[in-house]
Design an enzyme around this catalytic site. Structure first.
Site, PDB file in Angstrom:
ATOM      1  N   TYR A   1     -64.865  27.535 151.349  1.00 55.75           N
ATOM      2  CA  TYR A   1     -63.498  27.203 151.774  1.00 55.75           C
ATOM      3  C   TYR A   1     -62.947  28.222 152.761  1.00 55.75           C
ATOM      4  O   TYR A   1     -61.809  28.656 152.635  1.00 55.75           O
ATOM      5  CB  TYR A   1     -62.555  27.146 150.561  1.00 55.75           C
ATOM      6  CG  TYR A   1     -62.985  26.194 149.477  1.00 55.75           C
ATOM      7  CD1 TYR A   1     -63.089  24.830 149.728  1.00 55.75           C
ATOM      8  CD2 TYR A   1     -63.282  26.659 148.205  1.00 55.75           C
ATOM      9  CE1 TYR A   1     -63.472  23.948 148.727  1.00 55.75           C
ATOM     10  CE2 TYR A   1     -63.669  25.778 147.198  1.00 55.75           C
ATOM     11  CZ  TYR A   1     -63.756  24.431 147.470  1.00 55.75           C
ATOM     12  OH  TYR A   1     -64.133  23.570 146.483  1.00 55.75           O
TER      13      TYR A   1
ATOM     14  N   LYS B   1     -67.230  24.176 134.153  1.00 55.78           N
ATOM     15  CA  LYS B   1     -66.509  25.449 134.269  1.00 55.78           C
ATOM     16  C   LYS B   1     -66.600  26.408 133.063  1.00 55.78           C
ATOM     17  O   LYS B   1     -67.368  27.350 133.116  1.00 55.78           O
ATOM     18  CB  LYS B   1     -65.065  25.167 134.656  1.00 55.78           C
ATOM     19  CG  LYS B   1     -64.996  24.549 136.069  1.00 55.78           C
ATOM     20  CD  LYS B   1     -63.808  25.009 136.861  1.00 55.78           C
ATOM     21  CE  LYS B   1     -63.996  24.743 138.333  1.00 55.78           C
ATOM     22  NZ  LYS B   1     -63.652  23.383 138.791  1.00 55.78           N
TER      23      LYS B   1
ATOM     24  N   TYR C   1     -58.825  15.893 141.827  1.00 58.60           N
ATOM     25  CA  TYR C   1     -59.951  16.619 142.424  1.00 58.60           C
ATOM     26  C   TYR C   1     -61.160  16.458 141.509  1.00 58.60           C
ATOM     27  O   TYR C   1     -61.056  16.707 140.300  1.00 58.60           O
ATOM     28  CB  TYR C   1     -59.636  18.106 142.600  1.00 58.60           C
ATOM     29  CG  TYR C   1     -60.833  18.880 143.097  1.00 58.60           C
ATOM     30  CD1 TYR C   1     -61.173  18.876 144.446  1.00 58.60           C
ATOM     31  CD2 TYR C   1     -61.663  19.576 142.207  1.00 58.60           C
ATOM     32  CE1 TYR C   1     -62.303  19.548 144.899  1.00 58.60           C
ATOM     33  CE2 TYR C   1     -62.792  20.247 142.656  1.00 58.60           C
ATOM     34  CZ  TYR C   1     -63.109  20.231 143.996  1.00 58.60           C
ATOM     35  OH  TYR C   1     -64.225  20.886 144.445  1.00 58.60           O
TER      36      TYR C   1
HETATM   37  C1  LIG Z   1     -64.176  22.423 139.661  1.00 65.60           C
HETATM   38  C2  LIG Z   1     -64.063  20.976 139.364  1.00 65.60           C
HETATM   39  C3  LIG Z   1     -65.077  20.080 139.728  1.00 65.60           C
HETATM   40  C4  LIG Z   1     -66.293  20.498 140.515  1.00 65.60           C
HETATM   41  O1  LIG Z   1     -67.081  21.409 139.836  1.00 65.60           O
HETATM   42  P1  LIG Z   1     -68.135  22.305 140.662  1.00 65.60           P
HETATM   43  O2  LIG Z   1     -68.872  23.042 139.609  1.00 65.60           O
HETATM   44  O3  LIG Z   1     -67.329  23.165 141.569  1.00 65.60           O
HETATM   45  O4  LIG Z   1     -69.003  21.353 141.414  1.00 65.60           O
HETATM   46  C5  LIG Z   1     -64.924  18.759 139.368  1.00 65.60           C
HETATM   47  N1  LIG Z   1     -63.840  18.342 138.691  1.00 65.60           N
HETATM   48  C6  LIG Z   1     -62.861  19.163 138.315  1.00 65.60           C
HETATM   49  C7  LIG Z   1     -61.699  18.641 137.536  1.00 65.60           C
HETATM   50  C8  LIG Z   1     -62.927  20.514 138.650  1.00 65.60           C
HETATM   51  O5  LIG Z   1     -61.922  21.346 138.322  1.00 65.60           O
END
Ligand SMILES: *Cc1c(COP(=O)(O)O)cnc(C)c1O
Length: 424
Positions: free
Chosen positions: A22, A273, A150
């Site tokens: 980014y 995450k 997102y």
């Molecule tokens: C961070 C995130 C993603 C993408 O995960 P990555 O490991 O960065 O590919 C998808 N959905 C949500 C809700 C997220 O917060």
């Protein structure tokens, strides 16, 4: 171009070769060189310590270098760091799958592992598309997702992100268009969504939403009732429902999973995450019986043809199992309530600051929203000068600290936000 002001030899040598996330590489401020991590802190090469206000993109829920997770990874490293998942099985992944199935609501119980959040969303989307194909229903090729949402940066996940956030304009004509609507927050927006589904339901494979908090799209909250409306609409129009809990899963909102309080079970859920406590990359798309049963067949063509090379990596699964041990010990719950109370009290004064339109808190998420986008790069530098690592995005300055953060450390974070908000 090398980043300016690189102060560390490895940073200087590598800066002309690393392409950062980014970032407009020509103008972005140089990154901070981190020598080590500990607890809620980043220890910089120049000796400074920053308190991490965002837990490394919401991963390090138990803090960095947690001894229990470290020990689990070390012992797995000695036993078997990796093996392919096709035709082979190992205890960390099988144990993790069973534990996730026991923790997740409803019948979400069939765990497909991958390495990143985006890929798990892609897999959930692929499961939903093939669900209809396997059932002999043609034309269910699109998705319904929401403004402010997102779901990742890969090509398919970009199509279901908010059109403004998700670079739709840049890739117009390349990415297939999806239905992107306002969330059904009230009866009127539920009715609008119902008519969209009446008109287009026959071409929609699944509804995709981040339950309770739309994270990267701006930390936008909604309530359990919204999730119940989505389940009702999905059932009435016979489309699948996917919850993306990659951000909110594992305690961030105060519940282990954000959808828990709603009583709603999706057909597929995605996790990543905080799954490994911020130690190693791992994600999962987890299906309920309705979805899995559509793949259960004597026909090899009905199988899910997917298998990332590092799928179910044993080190990552060992870290996730150790992280679940910590969740089972249960201290996180009181910690999240403590952080929630601290954030509520300490961020409230920001409401009076110039340009601020909202202050909101849910669980261990604290948000100060501005009328217009903030200068994230400049603010990062200001925050670092205050001894904290905070990376605003879009219109929001937000805090999502590790759950183990001390009250004193939390006060430093919120104090820095109050100070900078006065300046921003
Ligand atoms: C961070 C995130 C993603 C993408 O995960 P990555 O490991 O960065 O590919 C998808 N959905 C949500 C809700 C997220 O917060």
């Amino acid at each position: 171009m090398a980043d300016k002001m690189a102060t560390t030899p490895w940073l200087e040598a590598g800066a002309r070769h690393v392409w950062r996330p980014y970032a407009q590489m020509k103008t972005a401020a140089p990154p901070l060189a981190v020598a080590a991590t500990r607890g809620a802190r980043l220890i910089l090469e120049d000796g400074r310590e920053l308190i991490d206000g965002i837990a490394s993109w919401w991963t390090a829920c138990h803090g960095y270098n947690h001894p229990h997770i470290r020990a689990a990874v070390e012992s797995q490293l000695a036993r078997a760091p990796h093996m392919m998942f096709g035709g082979l099985a190992h205890e960390p992944a099988y144990r993790l799958a069973a534990r996730l199935a026991a923790l997740l609501p409803g019948d979400l119980s069939r765990v497909f592992f991958a390495e990143s959040g985006s890929v798990s969303v892609e897999i959930a989307m692929k499961m939903a598309l093939q669900y209809w194909i396997n059932k002999g229903v043609l034309g269910r090729t699109r998705f319904l997702s929401f403004l402010g949402g997102y779901h990742g940066d890969t090509l398919a996940t970009m199509t279901v992100c908010d059109p403004d956030e998700g670079m739709h304009a840049l890739f117009a004509g390349v990415l297939p268009p999806q239905h992107i609507a306002p969330l059904p927050r009230d009866d009127a927006s539920e009715a609008t969504l119902a008519s969209l589904l009446t008109a287009h339901g026959h071409e929609i494979a699944a509804i995709l939403v981040e339950p309770r908090v739309q994270g990267a799209g701006g930390m936008i909250f909604h309530d359990d009732q919204t999730l119940r409306r989505l389940r009702r609409l999905a059932d009435a129009h016979d489309v699948l429902l996917i919850f993306d809990e990659i951000f909110v899963g594992f305690g961030r909102t105060g519940e282990l999973f954000a959808c828990e309080g709603s009583g709603v079970t999706p057909d597929i859920i995605t996790l990543s995450k905080a799954l490994t406590g911020g130690t190693l990359p791992l994600s999962a798309a987890i299906a309920g019986a309705r979805v899995f049963d559509a793949f259960w067949s004597d026909d090899p063509g009905a199988a899910l043809m997917h298998g990332p090379t590092y799928m179910g990596n044993p080190l990552a699964c060992a870290a996730a199992n150790a992280s679940l041990d910590l969740f089972e010990e249960g201290a996180w719950k009181a910690d999240v309530s403590r952080i929630e109370a601290g954030l509520r009290q300490a961020l409230e004064p920001c409401r009076a600051a110039p340009g601020v339109v909202d202050v909101r808190v849910m669980g261990a998420i604290g948000v100060v929203e501005f009328e217009t986008a903030v200068d994230s790069g400049a603010l990062c530098q200001r925050f670092a000068a205050e001894g904290v690592w905070i990376r605003p995005m879009g219109k929001v300055i937000y805090l999502t600290p590790p759950f183990i953060i001390s009250d004193a450390e939390l006060e430093v974070l919120t104090g820095a936000v109050r100070k900078i908000v006065g300046w921003a």
